[in-house]
Design a protein around this motif. Sequence first.
Motif, mmCIF file in Angstrom:
data_model
loop_
_atom_site.group_PDB
_atom_site.id
_atom_site.type_symbol
_atom_site.label_atom_id
_atom_site.label_comp_id
_atom_site.label_asym_id
_atom_site.label_seq_id
_atom_site.Cartn_x
_atom_site.Cartn_y
_atom_site.Cartn_z
ATOM 1 N N UNK A 1 -31.672 77.545 0.458
ATOM 2 C CA UNK A 1 -30.718 77.905 -0.588
ATOM 3 C C UNK A 1 -29.365 77.196 -0.508
ATOM 4 N N UNK A 2 -28.899 76.858 0.686
ATOM 5 C CA UNK A 2 -27.548 76.306 0.812
ATOM 6 C C UNK A 2 -27.446 74.916 0.196
ATOM 7 N N UNK A 3 -28.371 74.048 0.539
ATOM 8 C CA UNK A 3 -28.328 72.689 0.007
ATOM 9 C C UNK A 3 -28.583 72.640 -1.486
ATOM 10 N N UNK A 4 -29.529 73.445 -1.957
ATOM 11 C CA UNK A 4 -29.831 73.479 -3.385
ATOM 12 C C UNK A 4 -28.633 73.995 -4.174
ATOM 13 N N UNK A 5 -28.000 75.034 -3.681
ATOM 14 C CA UNK A 5 -26.818 75.572 -4.352
ATOM 15 C C UNK A 5 -25.685 74.562 -4.345
#
Length: 138
Positions: A35-39
């Motif tokens: 989730x962190x990189x995609x966000x």
Amino acid sequence: MKEQGKIFGGFAVFILIMAIVYGLWTSNSSQGAEPAGTTALFLAFGLCAFIGYYLAFTARRVDSGAGDNPEAEVADDAGEVGFFAPHSWQPLALACGGALAFLGVIFGWWLLYWSLPIILVGLFGWVFEFYRGEDQNQ
């Protein structure tokens, strides 16, 4: 400004494609999507799209600059950039106060009692440095 808007728009499209690819690529793992990189990629897309839209919107209201002319020379865009302070000790005070404030996050919030006055003195000194002394404007 029109060309800069197109550059940011193209960069926004590239980041959007990379965000989708990254999201799909990491969702195939056994732990699920990351989730962190995609966000972060989707937020970077939004930032680039916002800047590109602003530059394209503003380009319609202002005269075209040398950057929009493909036959322009570098000297065509030359001119006065602005006024800059010749010397100032205020950024040093702000840096010391900011460093002490960030140390307060590590060692204890009580350090903010000493860092906030230093930050305020540096901030007020920087804002009002041309209202007193030898560099006083009239």
